[in-house]
Motif scaffolding. Structure first.
Motif, PDB file in Angstrom:
ATOM      1  N   ALA A  53     -11.596  38.692 -21.216  1.00 46.28           N
ATOM      2  CA  ALA A  53     -11.519  40.331 -22.833  1.00 46.28           C
ATOM      3  C   ALA A  53     -10.301  40.414 -23.123  1.00 46.28           C
ATOM      4  O   ALA A  53      -9.376  40.932 -22.206  1.00 46.28           O
ATOM      5  CB  ALA A  53     -12.350  41.179 -22.047  1.00 46.28           C
ATOM      6  N   GLN A  84     -13.159  33.814 -35.651  1.00 53.09           N
ATOM      7  CA  GLN A  84     -13.778  34.531 -35.049  1.00 53.09           C
ATOM      8  C   GLN A  84     -13.418  36.470 -35.442  1.00 53.09           C
ATOM      9  O   GLN A  84     -12.105  36.061 -35.919  1.00 53.09           O
ATOM     10  CB  GLN A  84     -14.272  34.998 -33.662  1.00 53.09           C
ATOM     11  CG  GLN A  84     -13.135  35.265 -32.502  1.00 53.09           C
ATOM     12  CD  GLN A  84     -13.235  35.441 -30.991  1.00 53.09           C
ATOM     13  OE1 GLN A  84     -13.672  34.617 -30.551  1.00 53.09           O
ATOM     14  NE2 GLN A  84     -13.473  36.166 -30.701  1.00 53.09           N
ATOM     15  N   SER A  85     -14.044  36.998 -35.245  1.00 56.69           N
ATOM     16  CA  SER A  85     -14.657  38.204 -35.221  1.00 56.69           C
ATOM     17  C   SER A  85     -12.780  39.305 -33.994  1.00 56.69           C
ATOM     18  O   SER A  85     -12.827  38.597 -33.517  1.00 56.69           O
ATOM     19  CB  SER A  85     -14.954  39.189 -35.533  1.00 56.69           C
ATOM     20  OG  SER A  85     -15.301  39.788 -34.155  1.00 56.69           O
ATOM     21  N   GLU A  87     -11.830  42.911 -33.641  1.00 54.50           N
ATOM     22  CA  GLU A  87     -11.484  43.458 -33.892  1.00 54.50           C
ATOM     23  C   GLU A  87      -9.810  45.342 -34.004  1.00 54.50           C
ATOM     24  O   GLU A  87      -8.861  44.758 -33.226  1.00 54.50           O
ATOM     25  CB  GLU A  87     -12.168  44.529 -33.000  1.00 54.50           C
ATOM     26  CG  GLU A  87     -12.311  46.216 -32.982  1.00 54.50           C
ATOM     27  CD  GLU A  87     -13.627  46.932 -31.680  1.00 54.50           C
ATOM     28  OE1 GLU A  87     -13.202  48.709 -31.961  1.00 54.50           O
ATOM     29  OE2 GLU A  87     -14.075  46.035 -31.040  1.00 54.50           O
ATOM     30  N   SER A 100     -11.744  51.703 -26.301  1.00 59.73           N
ATOM     31  CA  SER A 100     -12.191  50.589 -27.070  1.00 59.73           C
ATOM     32  C   SER A 100     -12.100  49.148 -25.973  1.00 59.73           C
ATOM     33  O   SER A 100     -12.686  47.966 -26.390  1.00 59.73           O
ATOM     34  CB  SER A 100     -11.504  50.253 -28.202  1.00 59.73           C
ATOM     35  OG  SER A 100     -11.588  51.302 -29.603  1.00 59.73           O
ATOM     36  N   LEU A 104     -15.024  46.555 -24.415  1.00 59.95           N
ATOM     37  CA  LEU A 104     -14.509  45.437 -24.560  1.00 59.95           C
ATOM     38  C   LEU A 104     -15.448  44.786 -23.316  1.00 59.95           C
ATOM     39  O   LEU A 104     -15.115  44.212 -22.392  1.00 59.95           O
ATOM     40  CB  LEU A 104     -13.263  44.673 -24.278  1.00 59.95           C
ATOM     41  CG  LEU A 104     -11.855  44.789 -24.922  1.00 59.95           C
ATOM     42  CD1 LEU A 104     -10.813  44.141 -24.613  1.00 59.95           C
ATOM     43  CD2 LEU A 104     -12.310  44.147 -26.379  1.00 59.95           C
ATOM     44  N   GLU A 105     -16.207  43.308 -24.233  1.00 53.35           N
ATOM     45  CA  GLU A 105     -16.824  42.768 -23.300  1.00 53.35           C
ATOM     46  C   GLU A 105     -15.929  41.259 -23.587  1.00 53.35           C
ATOM     47  O   GLU A 105     -15.303  41.040 -24.766  1.00 53.35           O
ATOM     48  CB  GLU A 105     -18.295  41.522 -24.210  1.00 53.35           C
ATOM     49  CG  GLU A 105     -19.149  43.684 -24.524  1.00 53.35           C
ATOM     50  CD  GLU A 105     -19.453  43.418 -23.159  1.00 53.35           C
ATOM     51  OE1 GLU A 105     -19.576  43.004 -22.367  1.00 53.35           O
ATOM     52  OE2 GLU A 105     -19.817  44.944 -22.767  1.00 53.35           O
ATOM     53  N   ASP A 108     -14.339  38.692 -26.448  1.00 55.10           N
ATOM     54  CA  ASP A 108     -13.690  39.283 -26.961  1.00 55.10           C
ATOM     55  C   ASP A 108     -12.069  39.587 -27.465  1.00 55.10           C
ATOM     56  O   ASP A 108     -11.813  39.674 -26.987  1.00 55.10           O
ATOM     57  CB  ASP A 108     -14.443  41.402 -26.893  1.00 55.10           C
ATOM     58  CG  ASP A 108     -15.852  41.483 -27.257  1.00 55.10           C
ATOM     59  OD1 ASP A 108     -16.846  40.467 -28.122  1.00 55.10           O
ATOM     60  OD2 ASP A 108     -16.427  42.910 -27.105  1.00 55.10           O
ATOM     61  N   LEU A 110      -9.631  41.961 -29.315  1.00 63.33           N
ATOM     62  CA  LEU A 110      -9.372  43.887 -30.267  1.00 63.33           C
ATOM     63  C   LEU A 110      -7.629  43.668 -29.938  1.00 63.33           C
ATOM     64  O   LEU A 110      -7.369  43.101 -29.079  1.00 63.33           O
ATOM     65  CB  LEU A 110      -9.302  44.385 -29.052  1.00 63.33           C
ATOM     66  CG  LEU A 110      -9.013  46.037 -28.870  1.00 63.33           C
ATOM     67  CD1 LEU A 110      -9.351  46.564 -30.086  1.00 63.33           C
ATOM     68  CD2 LEU A 110      -9.386  47.021 -27.977  1.00 63.33           C
TER      69      LEU A 110
END
Length: 404
Positions: A53, A84-85, A87, A100, A104-105, A108, A110
């Motif tokens: 993460a 990929q996204s 955030e 946030s 987080l997974e 993910d 960020l």
């Protein structure tokens, strides 16, 4: 060999704080994509493959400058590179950022807000001081480990660079590891044949130490750009001073003339100076020989005779290093020298490192293939320091901190 932990030493499925450097050109408030995003995306993809993460820490510009903007745009650009996204949170270590991070997974990504908007990030101070900042102490407790991939900022003693390795497990990312290894190779490895260095650009203070520190391992320094003119002035030519309202030469000559003259005298047998230069006349490129020249215009590139000499030297070299462009390559009329040298390096079976943000940009601008070079460094100041053997504080703290 590196003496600091790298991401190879990380256990999988951890919560990581990763410092990257996607500081980019900004025009009219819009971030211009550059190769730094692509480089760091490689590191991030490798970390994602181990199911980490990831929260990213980065900067853009400096307070008071037009380039000092939010990182919201950077998240979108990075997402395109990653596929990929990503955030984005408009906070760095406050409640919104911490929330946030908590959510987080694994898998993910960020991106936190511009770290230079935070109190404690600037100015440069000792690592032990930076390790005690609220920024470092607050964020460090939210992660299993810290990864520094920001080689281009490794010479800066800022909190996000030097603070975390002193309070948590710290590792070098791929960009940090590879840039450090290739940029220091000039001293760490032996070459069978000639070692050539192309020195251009605009800053004498960056160039003179390179010559002085590497004269024992570099066989020939080919000079161009502002640096070439300053050394031609030291050699007695009517060059290396400002005309047409420029502000590139006179202050540098005032500050560095004695050192330039001393360096020329001490290493004349290794310094190769331009014999002709190019200038603009009625929108055309015109070339003139250096011998007997009287400067009444701005010279914007090395001339054809010099290009032939430099490319011949490069083509017979076992290793070639480039620091700075030899002309104003942004204008196609005056890109001949820079492009010819880089193209020759690309076609030559040699170890090659091209450094400096502007010079690296010319590879993209003129459709050269980065894969034809051993390394295209995305660093400026850190590249110069690595070449001259100066320590990089970002590397020092990784070696000092390591795994806790």
């Amino acid at each position: 060999m590196t003496s600091f932990p790298t991401i190879d030493d990380l256990d999988p499925r951890q919560r990581l704080l990763v410092r990257i450097d996607v500081n980019a050109p900004v025009e009219d408030g819009v971030v211009q994509d550059d190769r730094r995003f692509a480089r760091h995306a490689e590191t991030i993809r490798e970390l994602l493959a181990d199911d980490h993460a990831i929260a990213l820490l980065a900067h853009q510009g400096r307070p008071g400058r037009a380039t000092f903007v939010s990182l919201e745009q950077h998240a979108a650009i990075l997402a395109d590179h990653l596929g990929q996204s990503v955030e984005f949170v408009a906070d760095t270590y406050g409640d919104e950022a911490l929330s946030s991070i908590e959510h987080l997974e694994h898998g993910d990504v960020l991106l936190l807000e511009n770290v230079r908007m935070c109190e404690g990030e600037l100015p440069e101070e000792e690592p032990d001081v930076k390790a005690e900042t609220k920024l470092v102490r607050t964020l460090a407790t939210s992660f299993d480990a810290y990864v520094n991939d920001a080689y281009a900022t490794a010479h800066r003693s800022h909190a996000s660079i030097v603070g975390f390795p002193l309070v948590t497990d710290a590792y070098a990312g791929r960009v940090m590891e590879q840039e450090y290894r290739e940029n220091t190779a000039i001293r760490d490895r032996e070459f069978d044949g000639t070692v050539t260095m192309i020195l251009g650009g605009t800053k004498a203070e960056d160039t003179i130490p390179v010559v002085e520190q590497l004269a024992d391992v570099v066989d020939q320094f080919c000079l161009g750009g502002v640096i070439g003119e300053l050394f031609l002035r030291a050699d007695g030519h009517d060059l290396g001073y400002d005309v047409d309202g420029m502000d590139l030469f006179d202050h540098q000559w005032a500050n560095h003339s004695e050192t330039i003259e001393r360096t020329l005298e001490a290493h004349r047998d290794r310094l190769v100076l331009p014999t002709d230069l190019a200038y603009e006349d009625d929108d055309n490129r015109v070339e003139v020989l250096v011998e007997g020249i009287v400067k009444d215009t701005s010279y914007l590139d090395i001339g054809s005779e010099t290009i032939d000499r430099y490319t011949n030297l490069v083509s017979t070299s076992d290793a070639v290093y480039v620091k700075g462009a030899v002309g104003v390559f942004e204008d196609e009329r005056f890109a001949d020298g820079t492009v010819a040298i880089l193209s020759t390096i690309a076609d030559t079976d040699c170890f090659s490192v091209v450094g400096g943000g502007d010079t690296a940009h010319s590879i993209v601008l003129y459709d050269l293939d980065e894969k034809d070079f051993t390394r295209v460094s995305i660093a400026g100041g850190a590249y110069v320091r690595a070449l001259t053997g100066e320590s990089l504080v970002g590397i020092d703290v990784l070696e000092r901190g390591g795994q806790k």
